[in-house]
Design a protein around this motif. Sequence first.
Motif, short mmCIF file in Angstrom:
data_model
loop_
_atom_site.label_atom_id
_atom_site.label_comp_id
_atom_site.label_asym_id
_atom_site.label_seq_id
_atom_site.Cartn_x
_atom_site.Cartn_y
_atom_site.Cartn_z
N UNK A 77 -5.36 12.44 4.29
CA UNK A 77 -5.85 10.85 4.22
C UNK A 77 -5.09 10.99 4.96
N UNK A 78 -5.45 9.61 5.89
CA UNK A 78 -4.29 9.51 6.74
C UNK A 78 -3.76 8.18 6.63
N UNK A 79 -2.35 8.19 6.18
CA UNK A 79 -0.97 7.18 5.86
C UNK A 79 -0.19 7.37 6.44
N UNK A 80 -0.12 6.32 7.67
CA UNK A 80 1.29 6.04 8.47
C UNK A 80 2.53 5.62 7.82
N UNK A 81 3.60 6.21 8.50
CA UNK A 81 4.94 5.65 7.61
C UNK A 81 4.91 4.56 7.08
N UNK A 82 5.46 3.60 6.57
CA UNK A 82 5.53 2.78 6.10
C UNK A 82 6.08 1.99 7.23
N UNK A 83 5.67 0.51 8.10
CA UNK A 83 6.32 -0.33 8.74
C UNK A 83 7.72 -1.03 8.04
N UNK A 84 8.88 -1.01 8.14
CA UNK A 84 9.60 -1.66 8.14
C UNK A 84 9.60 -3.54 7.99
N UNK A 85 8.11 -3.60 8.90
CA UNK A 85 8.06 -5.53 9.48
C UNK A 85 6.96 -6.11 8.11
N UNK A 86 6.13 -4.95 7.99
CA UNK A 86 5.28 -5.58 7.19
C UNK A 86 5.47 -5.83 5.71
N UNK A 97 -0.74 1.34 1.65
CA UNK A 97 -0.44 1.94 2.82
C UNK A 97 -0.84 1.01 3.48
N UNK A 98 -2.22 2.03 4.01
CA UNK A 98 -3.14 2.04 4.49
C UNK A 98 -3.73 0.82 5.09
N UNK A 99 -3.78 -0.77 4.03
CA UNK A 99 -4.09 -1.83 4.54
C UNK A 99 -3.22 -2.48 5.27
N UNK A 117 -8.72 -7.56 -2.66
CA UNK A 117 -9.77 -6.65 -2.98
C UNK A 117 -9.95 -5.38 -2.48
N UNK A 118 -9.40 -5.75 -0.32
CA UNK A 118 -10.15 -4.55 -0.84
C UNK A 118 -9.23 -3.03 -0.70
N UNK A 119 -7.74 -3.89 -1.08
CA UNK A 119 -7.21 -2.79 -1.09
C UNK A 119 -7.29 -1.68 -2.70
#
Length: 328
Positions: free
Chosen positions: A227-236, A192-194, A155-157
């Motif tokens: 928007x502050x969107x960091x590069x996607x982390x493979x671990x996620x 991605x932000x979440x 829901x937060x997303x």
Amino acid sequence: MTETRTWTTESTDIREREESTATREREHVCPECGGALVTDEEHGETACGECGLIVEADEVDRGPEWRAFDASERDEKARVGSPTTKMMHDKGLSTTIDWQDKDAYGNALNASQREKMQRLRTWNRRFQTRDHQERNLRQALGEIERMASALGLPENVRETASVIYRRALEEDLLPGRSIEGVATSALYAAARQAGVPRTIDEMARVSRVEAEEFKRTYRYVVRELTLEVAPADPVSYVTRFASELDLSDEAERLAREMLDAAKERGVHSGKNPVGLAAAAVYAAPLLTNESVTQDEVSAVADISEVTIRNRYRELLEAYDDAGQTATA
């Protein structure tokens, strides 16, 4: 004389305020030992937390007269509306008329009453969306809810995606772009932000726009809204892939370690994070004697087997180097 009267009035006001403050402070301490008072709402009592003196009893219970033992029962018995939310175009403050033609006691309405209720529903819908902007928002938030449900996003997303879309609408970013494209971009950025990202292919499958239009719109929205969107982390991605492949906790932990080793040596730079995560999820079970094929990983991660094989070798080399460095 006037000045003396004014000074006397001000002194009286100050004294009254001080007495009021002192009274409030005395009300929150025990009259016997000076300890802090504790309120027991269940028994309607106020007692001292130090000596146990009952200061006040038979207090008025201002809560509901009913009891509930789970969330669903609480929702059924509650007689107030739900909290406001950004996920609805009117923030959940509008009136909702039930589609069932029954009264408060469950009895069926007669023909004239049904006709009247249908007219009320029609006018209620018209009043909920008074202009084109509200109609646009209603359609977009419905799209976000549909896609988020299909992707299993929390829901937060959904709430964050709704806020992003509202900003895009307020800053007039929609002319020349489809509602579905901006809604998909908002949901992708929010995920991605979440820290629960989904791949572009997964987004394109549930979206009503082509992948190229979605990617173009996403870049535009992120740039214009800063928007502050960091590069996607493979671990996620590892947890989701490991869960769908039914891997053990040991294999999942090893996959995370392999990706950490790859990041330390810069192997992840310029690589598709989904491909790295898929390779780690393929390599880790092999080291823990679990059976998983490249085809299975490819289907779950929606990445080609060639990419998995290429990233697989790079991950093993980085992990071996990390092991040798630790040994040395």
